[in-house]
Scaffold this motif. Sequence first.
Motif, mmCIF file in Angstrom:
data_model
loop_
_atom_site.group_PDB
_atom_site.id
_atom_site.type_symbol
_atom_site.label_atom_id
_atom_site.label_comp_id
_atom_site.label_asym_id
_atom_site.label_seq_id
_atom_site.Cartn_x
_atom_site.Cartn_y
_atom_site.Cartn_z
ATOM 1 N N ALA A 1 3.398 -11.191 -6.297
ATOM 2 C CA ALA A 1 2.409 -10.620 -7.215
ATOM 3 C C ALA A 1 3.108 -10.085 -8.465
ATOM 4 O O ALA A 1 2.617 -10.250 -9.581
ATOM 5 N N ILE A 2 4.274 -9.453 -8.260
ATOM 6 C CA ILE A 2 4.994 -8.912 -9.419
ATOM 7 C C ILE A 2 5.522 -10.052 -10.286
ATOM 8 O O ILE A 2 5.497 -10.001 -11.514
ATOM 9 N N VAL A 3 5.963 -11.134 -9.606
ATOM 10 C CA VAL A 3 6.432 -12.295 -10.364
ATOM 11 C C VAL A 3 5.291 -12.836 -11.234
ATOM 12 O O VAL A 3 5.471 -13.135 -12.404
ATOM 13 N N TYR A 4 4.106 -12.944 -10.646
ATOM 14 C CA TYR A 4 2.980 -13.525 -11.384
ATOM 15 C C TYR A 4 2.385 -12.577 -12.419
ATOM 16 O O TYR A 4 2.045 -12.972 -13.518
ATOM 17 N N TRP A 5 2.218 -11.314 -12.039
ATOM 18 C CA TRP A 5 1.446 -10.415 -12.895
ATOM 19 C C TRP A 5 2.276 -9.297 -13.487
ATOM 20 O O TRP A 5 1.758 -8.435 -14.204
ATOM 21 N N GLY A 6 3.557 -9.277 -13.157
ATOM 22 C CA GLY A 6 4.461 -8.322 -13.785
ATOM 23 C C GLY A 6 4.126 -6.878 -13.479
ATOM 24 O O GLY A 6 3.655 -6.541 -12.389
ATOM 25 N N VAL A 7 4.363 -6.041 -14.481
ATOM 26 C CA VAL A 7 4.202 -4.603 -14.307
ATOM 27 C C VAL A 7 2.789 -4.220 -13.869
ATOM 28 O O VAL A 7 2.596 -3.251 -13.149
ATOM 29 N N ASP A 8 1.818 -5.016 -14.278
ATOM 30 C CA ASP A 8 0.433 -4.717 -13.897
ATOM 31 C C ASP A 8 0.282 -4.579 -12.390
ATOM 32 O O ASP A 8 -0.318 -3.626 -11.892
ATOM 33 N N ALA A 9 0.831 -5.550 -11.677
ATOM 34 C CA ALA A 9 0.703 -5.548 -10.223
ATOM 35 C C ALA A 9 1.467 -4.360 -9.637
ATOM 36 O O ALA A 9 0.980 -3.648 -8.755
ATOM 37 N N LEU A 10 2.655 -4.149 -10.151
ATOM 38 C CA LEU A 10 3.479 -3.047 -9.660
ATOM 39 C C LEU A 10 2.744 -1.726 -9.853
ATOM 40 O O LEU A 10 2.717 -0.863 -8.980
ATOM 41 N N ARG A 11 2.134 -1.587 -11.014
ATOM 42 C CA ARG A 11 1.398 -0.376 -11.351
ATOM 43 C C ARG A 11 0.274 -0.120 -10.347
ATOM 44 O O ARG A 11 0.132 0.967 -9.800
ATOM 45 N N VAL A 12 -0.494 -1.152 -10.028
ATOM 46 C CA VAL A 12 -1.615 -0.975 -9.106
ATOM 47 C C VAL A 12 -1.100 -0.582 -7.722
ATOM 48 O O VAL A 12 -1.607 0.348 -7.087
ATOM 49 N N MET A 13 -0.080 -1.274 -7.253
ATOM 50 C CA MET A 13 0.419 -0.997 -5.906
ATOM 51 C C MET A 13 1.007 0.410 -5.816
ATOM 52 O O MET A 13 0.733 1.159 -4.873
ATOM 53 N N ALA A 14 1.804 0.779 -6.809
ATOM 54 C CA ALA A 14 2.439 2.096 -6.767
ATOM 55 C C ALA A 14 1.385 3.198 -6.837
ATOM 56 O O ALA A 14 1.430 4.176 -6.081
ATOM 57 N N LEU A 15 0.419 3.006 -7.720
ATOM 58 C CA LEU A 15 -0.634 4.009 -7.851
ATOM 59 C C LEU A 15 -1.414 4.127 -6.547
ATOM 60 O O LEU A 15 -1.688 5.232 -6.058
ATOM 61 N N ALA A 16 -1.742 2.990 -5.939
ATOM 62 C CA ALA A 16 -2.531 3.005 -4.710
ATOM 63 C C ALA A 16 -1.791 3.749 -3.604
ATOM 64 O O ALA A 16 -2.363 4.586 -2.901
ATOM 65 N N VAL A 17 -0.508 3.463 -3.465
ATOM 66 C CA VAL A 17 0.262 4.119 -2.403
ATOM 67 C C VAL A 17 0.348 5.620 -2.677
ATOM 68 O O VAL A 17 0.138 6.446 -1.775
ATOM 69 N N ALA A 18 0.606 5.969 -3.928
ATOM 70 C CA ALA A 18 0.742 7.394 -4.254
ATOM 71 C C ALA A 18 -0.564 8.128 -3.981
ATOM 72 O O ALA A 18 -0.585 9.196 -3.350
ATOM 73 N N VAL A 19 -1.678 7.531 -4.417
ATOM 74 C CA VAL A 19 -2.971 8.186 -4.201
ATOM 75 C C VAL A 19 -3.258 8.316 -2.706
ATOM 76 O O VAL A 19 -3.709 9.356 -2.223
ATOM 77 N N ALA A 20 -2.951 7.261 -1.954
ATOM 78 C CA ALA A 20 -3.234 7.291 -0.517
ATOM 79 C C ALA A 20 -2.467 8.424 0.162
ATOM 80 O O ALA A 20 -3.017 9.202 0.936
ATOM 81 N N VAL A 21 -1.193 8.517 -0.146
ATOM 82 C CA VAL A 21 -0.368 9.534 0.513
ATOM 83 C C VAL A 21 -0.829 10.937 0.107
ATOM 84 O O VAL A 21 -0.993 11.823 0.951
ATOM 85 N N LEU A 22 -1.090 11.111 -1.194
ATOM 86 C CA LEU A 22 -1.530 12.435 -1.653
ATOM 87 C C LEU A 22 -2.881 12.800 -1.048
ATOM 88 O O LEU A 22 -3.098 13.925 -0.597
ATOM 89 N N ALA A 23 -3.799 11.818 -1.013
ATOM 90 C CA ALA A 23 -5.131 12.108 -0.472
ATOM 91 C C ALA A 23 -5.024 12.485 0.995
ATOM 92 O O ALA A 23 -5.681 13.417 1.468
ATOM 93 N N GLU A 24 -4.181 11.778 1.725
ATOM 94 C CA GLU A 24 -4.065 12.088 3.145
ATOM 95 C C GLU A 24 -3.440 13.473 3.348
ATOM 96 O O GLU A 24 -3.900 14.262 4.184
ATOM 97 N N ALA A 25 -2.417 13.757 2.559
ATOM 98 C CA ALA A 25 -1.775 15.070 2.682
ATOM 99 C C ALA A 25 -2.785 16.169 2.375
ATOM 100 O O ALA A 25 -2.868 17.179 3.087
ATOM 101 N N ALA A 26 -3.593 15.940 1.332
ATOM 102 C CA ALA A 26 -4.584 16.954 0.957
ATOM 103 C C ALA A 26 -5.622 17.117 2.060
ATOM 104 O O ALA A 26 -5.989 18.241 2.420
ATOM 105 N N CYS A 27 -6.098 16.004 2.622
ATOM 106 C CA CYS A 27 -7.094 16.092 3.697
ATOM 107 C C CYS A 27 -6.538 16.857 4.890
ATOM 108 O O CYS A 27 -7.211 17.708 5.470
ATOM 109 N N CYS A 28 -5.292 16.542 5.262
ATOM 110 C CA CYS A 28 -4.687 17.227 6.410
ATOM 111 C C CYS A 28 -4.650 18.721 6.151
ATOM 112 O O CYS A 28 -4.948 19.534 7.024
ATOM 113 N N ARG A 29 -4.298 19.065 4.932
ATOM 114 C CA ARG A 29 -4.198 20.484 4.604
ATOM 115 C C ARG A 29 -5.564 21.156 4.682
ATOM 116 O O ARG A 29 -5.717 22.211 5.290
ATOM 117 N N LEU A 30 -6.578 20.476 4.097
ATOM 118 C CA LEU A 30 -7.931 21.032 4.141
ATOM 119 C C LEU A 30 -8.436 21.176 5.571
ATOM 120 O O LEU A 30 -9.136 22.116 5.908
#
Lengths: 394, 323
Positions: free
Chosen positions: B48-77
């Motif tokens: 995906a990174i080969v085909y779409w470059g930084v765009d793909a990387l951006r989506v994947m990194a953002l998704a993982v970061a949001v997922a981890v943060l959201a889960e951490a926040a939910c656990c805390r709540l």
Amino acid sequence: MQRFSLDSGPGNVPEQVPAPDEFIVSFEADFVACVAKKARVEAGAALARAQERSLRIHAPVAGVVTDIGPGRICMARAQDADDAADEAKAPQTASETKQALDALQGAALAEALGTLGVDAFALTLPAKAVVVNALNPEPGMVWVGSALNHCADTVRAGLRALQRLSPAQTWYFVTAHEAGGLFEDESLSRYAVVRPKPAYPASMDALAVKAATGKELPEGVLAVGLHDVFNIGAVALTGTPLTETIFDVAGKTCRAAIGTPAAHILEHCGLQPQDGDIVALNGLFRGRALSDLRHGIGKADISLAVVRAGTYPPVSDAPCVGCGRCIDVCPARLSPDMISRCAEFGLFEKCRKSYYVEACMECGLCGFVCVARRPMLQYMRLAKQESASLEVRS
Amino acid sequence: MKSGNPETGGMVPCLLIGESAPHIHCGRTIRGLMLDIIIAMLPSAVLAIVYWGVDALRVMALAVAVAVLAEAACCRLMGRKSSIDDLNAVVVGLLVAFMLPAGVAWWAVVVGVGLSICLGKMVFGGIGANPVPAALVGYAAISVCWGIHVDPDTVQLATSWSDPLTKLKFFGAAGIEKFGYADLLFGRQIGGLGSANVGMILLGGLYLVARRTVRWQIPLAFLLGTAVVSGLFYMAAPETYAPPLFHLLTGGVMFAAFFIATDYACSPSRTAAMFLYGVLGGALVVLIRVYGMHVDGTAFAVLLASLVVPYCVLLRPKPFGVK
Ligand code: SF4
Ligand code: SF4
């Protein structure tokens, strides 16, 4: 090697663990002590007896009673105890007892065995068939091979006595080992040797019975473990009380006097437990973890093992992720995932009615494979216990 | 507990662990399984990174970061111990990212992944309790609410590739003539940034099957369901409908078969039930593609198939000795 192999090969000649200085002899709740504190006892003297049955437990060596606690008696070995003299003492009575045992049958034989420390009462109950389960109870255990190959006389004596104890007509001997030699003896010709695929959990009694009879939980079939047969044989062969057990430690078969502390046995075998280790009594799949190394080994104990700290991921209270691995391995075709979830939330009625928890054989495989590291076997045992008591009440 | 008495046997006192049996374990843990899934997704992520470059990387990194943060926040709540180190949040984040086109807006990623974690997983009590695959919850929500922002055809403009399923939908069998199977296999189509790399997804999926991280029955049944039902249509009217292989190599079919439909919590575990569920999911994909308004429909097919899972208990064998 096959996964979970129960075939341990011929095994070693059982190694005698030297007598320790202190013994801790444990017994069941219905026992009363028949010695007083500070009393001097001879080897083979009764230490405690059951209240309703003839069953006793005997001093493994000559010594002094140092402490009497609930369920156990501590003894210090007499420093002047001359083991050779002990053994030589009264060979007369022993051979007389042996001859007397040979002539007894059924309940009378069970009674006599009880006074010599072997609990054989259940074997006299009405039964159509008896299945001797001579598979190593768990992978990694070796004592069955040792018993069959190096203590064949004892096993034969036990099998013969078993035929006189039980009213059964059909006899099976389920094993992974070459047991042919054992049955050359004319008197044992009624045993049919059955050899299932020797992989855990084939050693569960219910599966051994199925291997022998082809049926699941048939009525009137009694399963007897080889260890019990061995103990009966030891008494029948010598005419002396049972004061020893055969068991294995780290892949080696040993014999030790009952009451020998676990600490002493482990030290003899070069296995010093460290902080955080688990010392498992009677199997890694099903046994219990000792919290106290002063546990004296009992007549029915079959194995001691040390699991080093950090070898396996720790048990946790994590929720079930539903991976289904426990379902794949369960020999009882249960849904351990659902049973454990119900048990977790106290829905014991459901464990029984919807999920048939009473069919669980307590093999421990569900806990072995659980990726969430849930205490599965504990949930199963809890659910069985609680749902059984619900049944009694209703 | 203190144990071992120096007076007995000369042992040093030591602290023993009093766990319940079994005292041994196969060694596989949730974290280990999740790590396997991440490894299986790597080939497609790289492509995906080969085909779409930084765009793909951006989506994947953002998704993982949001997922981890959201889960951490939910656990805390929820006042419980953080569960992020089992890596399931990382997997859910990546799964959502794989279904989105590389050019998707950042806020759609945040909303989609956030919903997947919070509504798809944590409200039910976390891993194992979700009634449908968590990743689908967020994906379905954004594709229903803001379809145009996650539609590969509208966000992936700077490319000469096109979405074969859109072509099929609007131009029929004639519209897909220009797609070679090799193109489809190597991901030269637009679709989800990871899920469109069908060949790499298949590679990762086979790895998961070989490692027994997922059971082979579900992917096989899913692909069979798609192939057989699309085959029936194709046999009836080859000039109107696409051949089975086309269906297998487009949209999210391969991805769903190995990565989504195999979600532990909401897929059955016994062979007969696994086949039933898989075939049903695979068949629904084709039905939605043919009759539905969605061009792909894989996500909705899996959601629908999940609904039958609770009834799968009816397909279990009798326990040992029970008459
Ligand atoms: S212990 Fe677990 S695997 Fe073994 S019979 Fe019981 S439920 Fe099945
Ligand atoms: S193995 Fe553990 S996590 Fe997997 S289904 Fe069984 S109980 Fe649940």
